[in-house]
Design an enzyme around this catalytic site. Structure first.
Site, mmCIF file in Angstrom:
data_model
loop_
_atom_site.group_PDB
_atom_site.id
_atom_site.type_symbol
_atom_site.label_atom_id
_atom_site.label_comp_id
_atom_site.label_asym_id
_atom_site.label_seq_id
_atom_site.Cartn_x
_atom_site.Cartn_y
_atom_site.Cartn_z
ATOM 1 N N TYR A 14 -4.298 -1.149 6.647
ATOM 2 C CA TYR A 14 -5.148 -0.993 5.465
ATOM 3 C C TYR A 14 -6.644 -0.931 5.795
ATOM 4 O O TYR A 14 -7.457 -0.742 4.891
ATOM 5 C CB TYR A 14 -4.917 -2.160 4.491
ATOM 6 C CG TYR A 14 -3.507 -2.259 3.995
ATOM 7 C CD1 TYR A 14 -2.976 -1.299 3.136
ATOM 8 C CD2 TYR A 14 -2.686 -3.318 4.377
ATOM 9 C CE1 TYR A 14 -1.670 -1.396 2.677
ATOM 10 C CE2 TYR A 14 -1.389 -3.419 3.923
ATOM 11 C CZ TYR A 14 -0.884 -2.459 3.077
ATOM 12 O OH TYR A 14 0.403 -2.556 2.623
ATOM 13 N N HIS A 19 -8.923 1.096 -0.841
ATOM 14 C CA HIS A 19 -8.774 -0.216 -1.476
ATOM 15 C C HIS A 19 -9.503 -1.307 -0.697
ATOM 16 O O HIS A 19 -9.736 -2.388 -1.223
ATOM 17 C CB HIS A 19 -7.282 -0.557 -1.571
ATOM 18 C CG HIS A 19 -6.827 -1.061 -2.902
ATOM 19 N ND1 HIS A 19 -7.563 -0.977 -4.063
ATOM 20 C CD2 HIS A 19 -5.656 -1.667 -3.251
ATOM 21 C CE1 HIS A 19 -6.870 -1.497 -5.066
ATOM 22 N NE2 HIS A 19 -5.719 -1.932 -4.592
ATOM 23 N N TYR A 64 -3.524 -10.385 -0.175
ATOM 24 C CA TYR A 64 -3.276 -9.043 -0.694
ATOM 25 C C TYR A 64 -3.973 -8.916 -2.042
ATOM 26 O O TYR A 64 -4.204 -9.905 -2.745
ATOM 27 C CB TYR A 64 -1.796 -8.672 -0.760
ATOM 28 C CG TYR A 64 -1.210 -8.454 0.614
ATOM 29 C CD1 TYR A 64 -1.314 -7.227 1.239
ATOM 30 C CD2 TYR A 64 -0.604 -9.504 1.301
ATOM 31 C CE1 TYR A 64 -0.824 -7.039 2.525
ATOM 32 C CE2 TYR A 64 -0.099 -9.322 2.579
ATOM 33 C CZ TYR A 64 -0.216 -8.081 3.186
ATOM 34 O OH TYR A 64 0.255 -7.908 4.448
ATOM 35 N N ASN A 66 -3.472 -7.923 -5.120
ATOM 36 C CA ASN A 66 -2.990 -8.358 -6.430
ATOM 37 C C ASN A 66 -3.001 -9.874 -6.625
ATOM 38 O O ASN A 66 -2.819 -10.346 -7.740
ATOM 39 C CB ASN A 66 -1.587 -7.815 -6.685
ATOM 40 C CG ASN A 66 -1.580 -6.300 -6.789
ATOM 41 O OD1 ASN A 66 -2.622 -5.651 -6.780
ATOM 42 N ND2 ASN A 66 -0.397 -5.739 -6.892
ATOM 43 N N ASP A 91 -13.324 -1.748 -5.015
ATOM 44 C CA ASP A 91 -13.238 -0.298 -5.208
ATOM 45 C C ASP A 91 -13.120 0.066 -6.686
ATOM 46 O O ASP A 91 -12.539 -0.683 -7.470
ATOM 47 C CB ASP A 91 -12.033 0.259 -4.447
ATOM 48 C CG ASP A 91 -10.726 -0.407 -4.853
ATOM 49 O OD1 ASP A 91 -10.559 -1.607 -4.574
ATOM 50 O OD2 ASP A 91 -9.881 0.263 -5.472
ATOM 51 N N ASN A 112 -6.078 -4.571 -10.373
ATOM 52 C CA ASN A 112 -5.229 -5.753 -10.251
ATOM 53 C C ASN A 112 -5.895 -6.920 -9.530
ATOM 54 O O ASN A 112 -5.613 -8.079 -9.836
ATOM 55 C CB ASN A 112 -3.909 -5.398 -9.575
ATOM 56 C CG ASN A 112 -3.018 -4.592 -10.491
ATOM 57 O OD1 ASN A 112 -3.079 -4.708 -11.718
ATOM 58 N ND2 ASN A 112 -2.205 -3.727 -9.907
#
Length: 188
Positions: A14, A19, A64, A66, A91, A112
């Site tokens: 990632y 994100h 993470y 969320n 973002d 989220n």
């Protein structure tokens, strides 16, 4: 005391994705401030530095995206920080790459990570710095788009936006949200 929270997802896969622009900004800020490493605290990558006489905490939640609120609430509770002492960097699909926008408060706007923070803090009254990642092309889902790296032709805009975000953060620390909004929202 102030805390700057950059949102993203942990893991190499990632690292340079849309994100993770919040992580990218914190890494640039740490580089500018000569912070050489993060420690593991509050379910995140944690660093601290005095800027003038103010203690400033950098946090990259490792929960993470969320579940970002878990790390933010843990940090805020430990240090007895009020929501207005937090600046969340993340973002935003509604801004073009290269643009930033600062807000004093607001809803999640469907993000989220922000939704999780609002839920865990019980407040939407925290400043945020939105980083433009642009909209996905027609036919591509937002969920997959945010997990893609920036295109080669966006790299220059990304670099300039990241540096501008660091300048906005430093102004926020010195002069507050309104001053940062007045200067950088019009500029970007």
């Amino acid at each position: 005391m102030k805390a700057i929270i950059g949102l993203g997802n942990p893991g190499r896969e990632y690292e340079r994705t849309r994100h993770n622009v919040g992580f990218m900004v914190l890494d640039r800020l740490a580089q500018n401030w000569e912070i050489n490493n993060y420690s593991s605290k509050f379910q995140g990558a944690f660093a601290e530095k005095f800027v003038g006489t103010e203690k400033v905490i950098l946090l990259k939640p490792q929960t993470y995206m969320n579940l970002s609120g878990q790390a933010v609430a843990s940090l805020a509770s430990f240090y007895k920080l009020e929501p207005q002492d937090l600046l969340v960097v993340y973002d935003d699909l509604d801004l073009a790459v290269g643009r930033i926008r600062i807000r004093a408060r607001g809803s999640s706007g469907g993000h989220n990570g922000i939704k999780s923070i609002i839920g865990h803090l019980g407040s939407e009254f925290f400043p945020r710095l939105k980083m433009g990642i642009g909209r996905p092309p027609v036919g591509r889902s937002a969920a997959s788009y945010v997990l893609e790296p920036f295109a080669k032709d966006e790299e220059e805009g990304l670099d300039a936006m990241t540096e501008q975000a660091c300048e906005a953060i430093e102004l926020w620390l010195l002069k507050g949200t309104t001053e940062a909004m007045n200067r950088f929202n019009a500029k970007s």
